[in-house]
Write a protein that holds these residues in place. Structure first.
Motif, mmCIF file in Angstrom:
data_model
loop_
_atom_site.group_PDB
_atom_site.id
_atom_site.type_symbol
_atom_site.label_atom_id
_atom_site.label_comp_id
_atom_site.label_asym_id
_atom_site.label_seq_id
_atom_site.Cartn_x
_atom_site.Cartn_y
_atom_site.Cartn_z
ATOM 1 N N MET A 1 47.405 -0.397 26.993
ATOM 2 C CA MET A 1 46.061 -0.303 27.553
ATOM 3 C C MET A 1 45.062 -1.056 26.664
ATOM 4 S SD MET A 1 44.300 3.205 28.856
ATOM 5 C CE MET A 1 43.044 3.321 27.616
ATOM 6 N N SER A 2 44.055 -1.689 27.268
ATOM 7 C CA SER A 2 43.135 -2.489 26.456
ATOM 8 C C SER A 2 42.268 -1.591 25.583
ATOM 9 C CB SER A 2 42.292 -3.379 27.366
ATOM 10 O OG SER A 2 41.027 -2.835 27.581
ATOM 11 N N LYS A 3 42.018 -2.060 24.370
ATOM 12 C CA LYS A 3 41.199 -1.301 23.418
ATOM 13 C C LYS A 3 39.727 -1.495 23.764
ATOM 14 C CE LYS A 3 44.506 -0.005 20.530
ATOM 15 N NZ LYS A 3 44.951 1.376 20.618
ATOM 16 N N THR A 4 38.945 -0.465 23.442
ATOM 17 C CA THR A 4 37.518 -0.529 23.750
ATOM 18 C C THR A 4 36.707 -0.730 22.466
ATOM 19 O OG1 THR A 4 37.806 0.884 25.669
ATOM 20 C CG2 THR A 4 35.585 0.771 24.744
ATOM 21 N N VAL A 5 35.764 -1.669 22.536
ATOM 22 C CA VAL A 5 34.903 -1.964 21.380
ATOM 23 C C VAL A 5 33.452 -1.679 21.759
ATOM 24 C CG1 VAL A 5 34.290 -3.660 19.622
ATOM 25 C CG2 VAL A 5 36.462 -3.892 20.857
ATOM 26 N N ALA A 6 32.783 -0.875 20.972
ATOM 27 C CA ALA A 6 31.341 -0.661 21.150
ATOM 28 C C ALA A 6 30.620 -1.693 20.292
ATOM 29 C CB ALA A 6 30.955 0.744 20.714
ATOM 30 N N VAL A 7 29.698 -2.438 20.915
ATOM 31 C CA VAL A 7 29.018 -3.532 20.208
ATOM 32 C C VAL A 7 27.513 -3.302 20.232
ATOM 33 C CG1 VAL A 7 28.589 -6.030 20.199
ATOM 34 C CG2 VAL A 7 30.837 -5.172 20.872
ATOM 35 N N THR A 8 26.871 -3.456 19.085
ATOM 36 C CA THR A 8 25.407 -3.488 19.057
ATOM 37 C C THR A 8 24.971 -4.929 18.815
ATOM 38 O OG1 THR A 8 25.165 -3.179 16.674
ATOM 39 C CG2 THR A 8 25.337 -1.167 18.014
ATOM 40 N N GLY A 9 23.770 -5.254 19.252
ATOM 41 C CA GLY A 9 23.273 -6.623 19.050
ATOM 42 C C GLY A 9 23.852 -7.619 20.040
ATOM 43 N N GLY A 10 24.500 -7.120 21.087
ATOM 44 C CA GLY A 10 25.163 -8.004 22.064
ATOM 45 C C GLY A 10 24.192 -8.832 22.894
ATOM 46 N N THR A 11 22.905 -8.546 22.788
ATOM 47 C CA THR A 11 21.911 -9.354 23.510
ATOM 48 C C THR A 11 21.355 -10.468 22.621
ATOM 49 O OG1 THR A 11 20.205 -7.802 22.804
ATOM 50 C CG2 THR A 11 21.176 -7.423 24.972
ATOM 51 N N LEU A 22 35.395 -11.161 22.380
ATOM 52 C CA LEU A 22 36.152 -9.915 22.603
ATOM 53 C C LEU A 22 36.678 -9.858 24.039
ATOM 54 C CD1 LEU A 22 33.800 -7.409 20.729
ATOM 55 C CD2 LEU A 22 36.118 -8.056 20.034
ATOM 56 N N LEU A 23 35.812 -10.190 24.996
ATOM 57 C CA LEU A 23 36.238 -10.143 26.404
ATOM 58 C C LEU A 23 37.366 -11.141 26.656
ATOM 59 C CD1 LEU A 23 32.761 -9.878 28.212
ATOM 60 C CD2 LEU A 23 34.488 -8.065 28.016
ATOM 61 N N SER A 24 37.259 -12.313 26.018
ATOM 62 C CA SER A 24 38.298 -13.341 26.245
ATOM 63 C C SER A 24 39.643 -12.907 25.675
ATOM 64 C CB SER A 24 37.871 -14.677 25.626
ATOM 65 O OG SER A 24 38.012 -14.614 24.223
ATOM 66 N N ARG A 25 39.627 -11.955 24.756
ATOM 67 C CA ARG A 25 40.893 -11.476 24.169
ATOM 68 C C ARG A 25 41.386 -10.192 24.835
ATOM 69 N NH1 ARG A 25 41.535 -13.787 18.719
ATOM 70 N NH2 ARG A 25 39.787 -15.196 18.439
ATOM 71 N N GLY A 26 40.721 -9.782 25.903
ATOM 72 C CA GLY A 26 41.211 -8.642 26.677
ATOM 73 C C GLY A 26 40.668 -7.285 26.243
ATOM 74 N N PHE A 27 39.705 -7.285 25.329
ATOM 75 C CA PHE A 27 39.091 -5.997 24.969
ATOM 76 C C PHE A 27 38.152 -5.547 26.094
ATOM 77 C CE2 PHE A 27 39.868 -7.659 20.627
ATOM 78 C CZ PHE A 27 40.447 -6.553 20.039
ATOM 79 N N THR A 28 37.952 -4.235 26.173
ATOM 80 C CA THR A 28 36.871 -3.702 27.002
ATOM 81 C C THR A 28 35.665 -3.518 26.084
ATOM 82 O OG1 THR A 28 38.375 -2.580 28.492
ATOM 83 C CG2 THR A 28 36.152 -1.679 28.354
ATOM 84 N N VAL A 29 34.493 -3.934 26.533
ATOM 85 C CA VAL A 29 33.316 -3.901 25.658
ATOM 86 C C VAL A 29 32.248 -2.977 26.228
ATOM 87 C CG1 VAL A 29 31.444 -5.282 24.666
ATOM 88 C CG2 VAL A 29 33.756 -6.232 24.775
ATOM 89 N N ARG A 30 31.735 -2.113 25.363
ATOM 90 C CA ARG A 30 30.554 -1.309 25.690
ATOM 91 C C ARG A 30 29.432 -1.842 24.801
ATOM 92 N NH1 ARG A 30 31.674 3.386 28.242
ATOM 93 N NH2 ARG A 30 30.050 4.654 27.267
#
Ligand SMILES: NC(=O)c1ccc[n+]([C@@H]2O[C@H](COP(=O)([O-])OP(=O)(O)OC[C@H]3O[C@@H](n4cnc5c(N)ncnc54)[C@H](OP(=O)(O)O)[C@@H]3O)[C@@H](O)[C@H]2O)c1
Length: 304
Positions: A1-11, A22-30
Motif C-alpha cells: 500500500m502507498s505510504k502517506t506523507v504529510a507536507v507543510t509548505g506545499g504551496t 512525492l506524487l511521482s514516486r507513488g506516495f499519497t500526500v496530505r
C-alpha cells in the motif's frame, strides 16, 4: 500500500517541487494550505490550516507515515515573527506527529544558515528549531536538511540575480573572498524523497548544495556567467552602507504595505557572511544522494 506523507509548505516555491516529486514516486500526500486550493490531483489531499492551529496539524498528520516540514518564515522585520513560525510552529507540528501514534519519520527543512545562528533572526530560529525538535522527537526518526540557497523555476529571490548576470552585470555582496553555494530545487526534492525511504537515517544535520567543491567565489560565478552568455560580465560591488539603506527602507515600507521585508539589517549579516560553502558528504554517504544540476548547467538551460 502507498505510504502517506504529510507536507507543510506545499504551496511555496520548494514545497511544490517536494509534493510533485512525492506524487511521482507513488506516495499519497496530505498537504497543509492556508488558502483555498484548486489544483486537485490523484493522491493529493489539501488540509486547510496553519502552523498556528493545532487542530489542523492533527488533521494533517492523521494516518501519515512521514512528515516533511517545509513551511517556514523566510522574511520578517522582527525576531518574534521567525520564532513564532519556525520554532513554535515546528514544535506544534512535532507534537501532533507524536500524538498521531503513526508517524515514523519527520524531516525538517532547516537551512544552511542554521550553521551560524549568531548571524540573523532567521538563522537563529532554524537553529533553535533543530535543537528543540531533536530534544522532542523520541520515537520518531528526525532528519534535518540544511539546504544552501535554493533556486529553480518559480523562485523569486535568486532569479533577479541570475537574470542580471546573464545580461552582463553581477552585483556582489560582501567581500571578493566570499564562498557561496547553490542548489537546484529539483535536487532538493529528490533528496527529500530519498531520505524518506532510506534504510538508515541520522539526525545529524545534512548540508545540501550542488556539489561544487569549496563553493563558488564571485570570480568563478562571473566566469561561468561570461561563458554562458558568451560575453563579458562586470562585477558591481554593493557597498555596505547602500545595503543598509535599502534594508532600512524596505523595513519601513513593509509596515505600510503589510508584507514582510526580505532584506533587513539582520539579513545583511547573513548575506555578507564570507563562507557559505557546503558539503554533501553526509547525505552521499548515508543515502547515495548526489545532485544533478550544476549552476552552469542551470544557467545554460535557463532552469531558474
Ligand atoms: N529558498 C531557499 O533558498 C531556502 C534555502 C534554505 C532553506 N529554505 C527553507 O525552505 C522552506 C521553504 O522555503 P521557500 O523558499 O519555498 O519559501 P516560500 O516560497 O516563502 O514558502 C514558504 C511556505 O511556508 C508556508 N508557511 C509560512 N508560514 C506558515 C504558517 N505560519 N503556517 C503554514 N504555512 C506557512 C507558506 O504558505 P503560504 O503559501 O500560505 O504563504 C509557503 O507554503 C523554508 O522553511 C525555508 O526556510 C529555503
Amino acid at each position: 500500500m502507498s505510504k502517506t506523507v504529510a507536507v507543510t509548505g506545499g504551496t511555496g516555491f520548494i514545497g511544490k517541487y517536494i509534493v510533485d516529486d512525492l506524487l511521482s514516486r507513488g506516495f499519497t500526500v496530505r498537504a497543509l494550505t492556508r488558502t483555498a486550493r484548486h489544483d486537485s490531483r490523484d493522491n493529493l489531499v489539501w488540509i486547510r490550516g496553519s502552523l498556528e492551529e493545532y487542530g489542523a496539524l492533527a488533521k494533517l498528520v492523521a494516518g501519515a507515515d512521514f512528515v516533511v516540514h517545509c513551511a517556514g518564515q523566510v522574511r520578517g522585520r522582527k525576531e518574534a515573527i521567525f520564532t513564532q513560525c519556525n520554532v513554535e510552529g515546528s514544535l506544534r507540528l512535532m507534537q501532533a506527529a507524536k500524538e498521531s501514534g503513526h508517524c515514523r519519520r519527520f524531516l525538517f527543512i532547516s537551512s544552511l544558515a542554521a550553521r551560524h545562528p549568531e548571524l540573523s533572526w532567521y538563522a537563529n530560529s532554524k537553529f533553535v528549531a533543530e535543537q528543540e525538535l531533536t530534544a522532542m522527537a523520541s520515537d520518531i526518526e528526525l532528519g534535518i536538511f540544511r539546504p544552501t540557497a535554493v533556486y529553480g523555476t518559480g523562485d523569486t529571490e535568486l532569479k533577479p540575480l541570475f537574470s542580471m548576470m546573464l545580461r552582463g552585470f553581477l552585483p556582489r555582496f560582501g567581500t571578493s573572498e566570499t564562498q557561496l553555494s547553490f542548489l537546484h530545487v529539483s535536487d532538493l526534492a529528490m533528496a527529500v524523497s530519498q531520505w524518506l525511504i532510506a534504510d538508515r537515517t541520522t539526525v545529524y544535520p545534512y548540508e545540501l548544495c550542488d556539489g561544487h567543491a569549496g563553493g563558488y567565489s564571485w570570480q568563478r560565478i562571473q566566469e561561468i556567467a561570461a561563458a554562458v552568455r558568451n560575453g563579458p560580465v562586470r562585477i558591481i560591488g554593493i557597498p555596505l552602507p547602500l545595503l543598509k539603506f535599502i534594508a532600512d527602507m524596505s523595513t519601513l515600507i513593509s509596515q505600510f504595505v503589510g508584507k514582510e521585508p526580505m532584506l533587513t539589517r539582520s539579513k545583511i549579516c547573513e548575506l555578507t557572511h564570507p563562507d557559505w560553502s557546503a558539503n554533501n558528504k553526509c547525505l552521499f554517504e548515508n543515502m547515495n544522494w548526489f545532485p544533478r544540476v550544476s549552476l552552469e548547467y542551470a544557467l545554460r538551460h535557463r532552469l531558474f
